[in-house]
Design a protein around this motif. Structure first.
Motif, short mmCIF file in Angstrom:
data_model
loop_
_atom_site.label_atom_id
_atom_site.label_comp_id
_atom_site.label_asym_id
_atom_site.label_seq_id
_atom_site.Cartn_x
_atom_site.Cartn_y
_atom_site.Cartn_z
N GLN A 1 0.83 -1.20 0.00
CA GLN A 1 0.00 0.00 0.00
C GLN A 1 0.87 1.26 0.00
OE1 GLN A 1 -2.40 0.96 3.54
NE2 GLN A 1 -4.09 1.41 2.14
N ASN B 1 -9.65 0.79 0.23
CA ASN B 1 -9.38 2.16 -0.19
C ASN B 1 -9.45 2.19 -1.71
OD1 ASN B 1 -7.33 4.25 -1.28
ND2 ASN B 1 -7.64 4.92 0.82
N HIS C 1 -6.20 2.77 -3.62
CA HIS C 1 -5.30 1.62 -3.55
C HIS C 1 -5.76 0.52 -4.50
CE1 HIS C 1 -2.53 -1.31 -1.95
NE2 HIS C 1 -3.50 -2.09 -1.51
#
Length: 238
Positions: free
Chosen positions: A140, A193, A196
């Protein structure tokens, strides 16, 4: 090691220079490379001895964050190189070390064993499951950074896909594969997210078509993550 990355300006300056022969010779006198690989050995020893503890392996996320903090911004010419600087080489090394901790579950478990993420007795792979969590946090940070070239991001994910291809050949490692995939999409189970997931999808699309064909399990979990975001549902992690 974290303090050296954070506060040693001379070291950071050198690690932001062109790679030259760092990957062949210079790394052996580098305290950061030495630290990463000492850490690799220590955790692998724990895995092979079936130690029921993660041995601080989650610190790899802090190593990556410190490296990214001290890396210079990416430059257009960086894409001409596999690793433009020693820092980019070290970042790749952290991902490679983390995948080693996961993949060596192949060697410390039996084909007929029933593995789980909380198993801490017998021929378990507790450390590999913990490394799967850490890998999600590492990726990430890496994929969200504008200090990495697209080429390097593709290579980071490629390393993971090669690992997944090998793991999926062993049926008893299916729980570990699921853990790797879940935490790649949802690092540390903190919630999906959208940026992401978009980054993962973009980088995955640039992988070799044969490798994508061999890792359809990755594409399936990615599609599930996207659908989960679209409907606002929760994404389960092990």
């Amino acid at each position: 090691m974290l303090i050296r990355i954070e506060s040693d300006d001379a070291l950071a300056h050198n690690l932001n220079k062109p790679l030259l022969r760092y990957d062949e010779k210079g790394k052996f006198s580098c305290p950061i490379y030495s630290g990463i690989y000492f850490f690799r050995i220590m955790v692998l020893e724990g895995l092979y001895q079936h130690v029921p503890d993660h041995l601080w392996l989650h610190y790899v996320t802090h190593v990556v964050d410190r490296i990214l903090r001290r890396m210079r911004p990416a430059q257009p010419e960086d894409s001409n190189h596999e690793f433009a600087t020693p820092f980019s080489y070290l970042l790749y090394s952290v991902v490679a070390v983390t995948t080693d901790w996961i993949e060596d579950a192949l060697r410390v478990t039996d084909d007929g064993s029933a593995l789980s993420s909380d198993q801490t007795e017998g021929h378990h792979a507790y450390i590999s499951f913990q490394a799967a969590e850490a890998l999600g946090g590492v990726m990430q940070s890496a994929l969200s950074s504008d200090k990495l070239t697209e080429r390097l991001k593709v290579e980071l994910l490629e390393n993971i896909l090669f690992m997944l291809r090998r793991l999926t050949r062993k049926h008893h490692l299916a729980p570990l594969v699921r853990s790797v995939l879940a935490y790649l999409m949802n690092p540390y189970g903190m919630g999906l997210n959208a940026k992401h997931i978009d980054a993962i999808e973009r980088i995955y699309a640039k992988q070799d078509h044969v490798l994508r064909g061999d890792t359809k399990v990755f594409a399936n979990v990615l599609a599930t993550a996207k659908n989960t975001l679209a409907v606002g549902a929760s994404f389960a992690t092990p």
